[in-house]
Write an enzyme that holds these catalytic residues in place. Sequence first.
Site, PDB file in Angstrom:
ATOM      1  N   ASN A   1       0.869  -1.180   0.000  1.00  0.00           N
ATOM      2  CA  ASN A   1       0.000   0.000   0.000  1.00  0.00           C
ATOM      3  C   ASN A   1       0.902   1.224   0.000  1.00  0.00           C
ATOM      4  O   ASN A   1       1.475   1.577   1.034  1.00  0.00           O
ATOM      5  CB  ASN A   1      -0.913  -0.033   1.240  1.00  0.00           C
ATOM      6  CG  ASN A   1      -1.818   1.184   1.311  1.00  0.00           C
ATOM      7  OD1 ASN A   1      -1.850   1.999   0.381  1.00  0.00           O
ATOM      8  ND2 ASN A   1      -2.537   1.312   2.416  1.00  0.00           N
TER       9      ASN A   1
ATOM     10  N   LYS B   1       0.097   4.271  -0.400  1.00  0.00           N
ATOM     11  CA  LYS B   1      -0.563   5.461   0.158  1.00  0.00           C
ATOM     12  C   LYS B   1      -0.206   6.694  -0.683  1.00  0.00           C
ATOM     13  O   LYS B   1      -0.182   6.613  -1.908  1.00  0.00           O
ATOM     14  CB  LYS B   1      -0.171   5.639   1.635  1.00  0.00           C
ATOM     15  CG  LYS B   1      -0.333   4.343   2.431  1.00  0.00           C
ATOM     16  CD  LYS B   1      -0.168   4.522   3.903  1.00  0.00           C
ATOM     17  CE  LYS B   1      -0.322   3.168   4.594  1.00  0.00           C
ATOM     18  NZ  LYS B   1      -0.293   3.255   6.026  1.00  0.00           N
TER      19      LYS B   1
ATOM     20  N   HIS C   1      -9.799   1.284   4.414  1.00  0.00           N
ATOM     21  CA  HIS C   1      -8.532   1.418   5.144  1.00  0.00           C
ATOM     22  C   HIS C   1      -8.738   2.369   6.320  1.00  0.00           C
ATOM     23  O   HIS C   1      -9.480   3.350   6.215  1.00  0.00           O
ATOM     24  CB  HIS C   1      -7.440   1.954   4.206  1.00  0.00           C
ATOM     25  CG  HIS C   1      -6.086   1.882   4.840  1.00  0.00           C
ATOM     26  ND1 HIS C   1      -5.659   2.818   5.750  1.00  0.00           N
ATOM     27  CD2 HIS C   1      -5.089   0.967   4.740  1.00  0.00           C
ATOM     28  CE1 HIS C   1      -4.449   2.492   6.173  1.00  0.00           C
ATOM     29  NE2 HIS C   1      -4.077   1.371   5.574  1.00  0.00           N
TER      30      HIS C   1
ATOM     31  N   GLU D   1      -7.092   4.710   7.487  1.00  0.00           N
ATOM     32  CA  GLU D   1      -6.837   6.139   7.222  1.00  0.00           C
ATOM     33  C   GLU D   1      -8.040   6.779   6.528  1.00  0.00           C
ATOM     34  O   GLU D   1      -8.326   7.960   6.725  1.00  0.00           O
ATOM     35  CB  GLU D   1      -5.544   6.289   6.394  1.00  0.00           C
ATOM     36  CG  GLU D   1      -4.328   6.036   7.271  1.00  0.00           C
ATOM     37  CD  GLU D   1      -3.162   5.376   6.568  1.00  0.00           C
ATOM     38  OE1 GLU D   1      -3.084   5.433   5.335  1.00  0.00           O
ATOM     39  OE2 GLU D   1      -2.328   4.780   7.279  1.00  0.00           O
TER      40      GLU D   1
ATOM     41  N   GLU E   1      -6.033  -4.896  10.189  1.00  0.00           N
ATOM     42  CA  GLU E   1      -4.974  -3.913  10.422  1.00  0.00           C
ATOM     43  C   GLU E   1      -5.287  -3.097  11.671  1.00  0.00           C
ATOM     44  O   GLU E   1      -5.986  -2.070  11.598  1.00  0.00           O
ATOM     45  CB  GLU E   1      -4.867  -2.963   9.224  1.00  0.00           C
ATOM     46  CG  GLU E   1      -4.479  -3.643   7.936  1.00  0.00           C
ATOM     47  CD  GLU E   1      -3.809  -2.659   6.989  1.00  0.00           C
ATOM     48  OE1 GLU E   1      -2.648  -2.890   6.634  1.00  0.00           O
ATOM     49  OE2 GLU E   1      -4.433  -1.652   6.652  1.00  0.00           O
TER      50      GLU E   1
ATOM     51  N   GLY F   1       2.138   1.798  10.788  1.00  0.00           N
ATOM     52  CA  GLY F   1       3.181   2.831  10.699  1.00  0.00           C
ATOM     53  C   GLY F   1       3.871   3.135  12.013  1.00  0.00           C
ATOM     54  O   GLY F   1       4.566   4.148  12.128  1.00  0.00           O
TER      55      GLY F   1
ATOM     56  N   SER G   1       2.859  -2.579  10.368  1.00  0.00           N
ATOM     57  CA  SER G   1       4.297  -2.695  10.658  1.00  0.00           C
ATOM     58  C   SER G   1       4.886  -4.055  10.290  1.00  0.00           C
ATOM     59  O   SER G   1       5.749  -4.572  11.012  1.00  0.00           O
ATOM     60  CB  SER G   1       4.573  -2.358  12.134  1.00  0.00           C
ATOM     61  OG  SER G   1       4.231  -1.007  12.378  1.00  0.00           O
TER      62      SER G   1
HETATM   63  P1  PGA Z   1       2.512  -0.089   7.629  1.00  0.00           P
HETATM   64  O1  PGA Z   1       1.094   0.218   6.954  1.00  0.00           O
HETATM   65  O2  PGA Z   1       3.012  -1.404   7.031  1.00  0.00           O
HETATM   66  O3  PGA Z   1       3.386   1.060   7.268  1.00  0.00           O
HETATM   67  O4  PGA Z   1       2.287  -0.222   9.089  1.00  0.00           O
HETATM   68  C1  PGA Z   1       0.167  -0.798   6.714  1.00  0.00           C
HETATM   69  C2  PGA Z   1      -1.080  -0.245   6.056  1.00  0.00           C
HETATM   70  O5  PGA Z   1      -1.518   0.863   6.408  1.00  0.00           O
HETATM   71  O6  PGA Z   1      -1.656  -0.896   5.186  1.00  0.00           O
END
Ligand code: PGA
Length: 266
Positions: free
Chosen positions: A32, A34, A114, A116, A183, A189, A224
């Site tokens: 992803n 983003k 997602h 976000e 997630e 992150g 992560s």
């Molecule tokens: P990350 O993000 O691997 O940077 O933790 C995962 C995601 O948001 O899909």
Amino acid sequence: MTISLSVFLIEMKNAINSALKNAAMKKLVGGNWKMNCTMKTFQFFENTPLQAPSDVDVFIAVPYVYTGKFAEYFGSNVKMAAQDVSMFAAGAYTGEVSAKMLSELGFEYVLVGHSERRTVFSESDESINKKLKMILETNMRPVLCIGEPASERSSKRHIDFLSVQFAASTREITNASFDVAYEPIWAIGTGRSASTAEIEEVLNTLKSLMSKQELSGRVIYGGSVSKSNAGELSKIECCDGFLVGNGSLGEDFQGIIDAGSEAKPK
Ligand code: PGA
């Protein structure tokens, strides 16, 4: 008596069909990107092409504006995914991109819900449900994301929270096939992945919720995931793959993909 036998037989048939569908599926490792990629990211993968092992489906979710670039920089072994889609089919919705447009332009997977999108852009379960239905009407495969905030986890209400979120996001959807990414928001992150036990508990719950609703598909983990923990996380039996943010933007991604493969020596 006859009715209950026929109901039993139908349930058996559904269970067998869904087990067969799941068994035939490869692992899934998605990146992803983003709003974190630039043309440099594409150039990196042009110089270091990703290899998808025979037992892993690999996708990268790119911002819409890179749609035309994707095929230039990636081979057919890496599928193009969208990070979002409109809940509307067509019409006067400035800034929106419909599921039909995505499918016409060669997208094969679409992330939906997602965290976000849910938190920063206040997307409701209701709109996510509409988006999921839109994608299911095309030939693209949705990846529904769900996850709990830290407060639900620390108060041990995460399973209830996730069950409600899953039910609301998949309302009126049955007998369909799509993938689900667990997630946890606190793991995204942050460099702090969920533990094996935490992932197992949720993925098994999701698998049983899906089968009760006659849904089939893979259940993957995101939050992560890195080159250093992917080997350990890939030992989790019920985990069908990973959704990867930061770790998908450079050289670590190949290591994570390989960790998801049974065919590749670890
Ligand atoms: P990350 O993000 O691997 O940077 O933790 C995962 C995601 O948001 O899909």
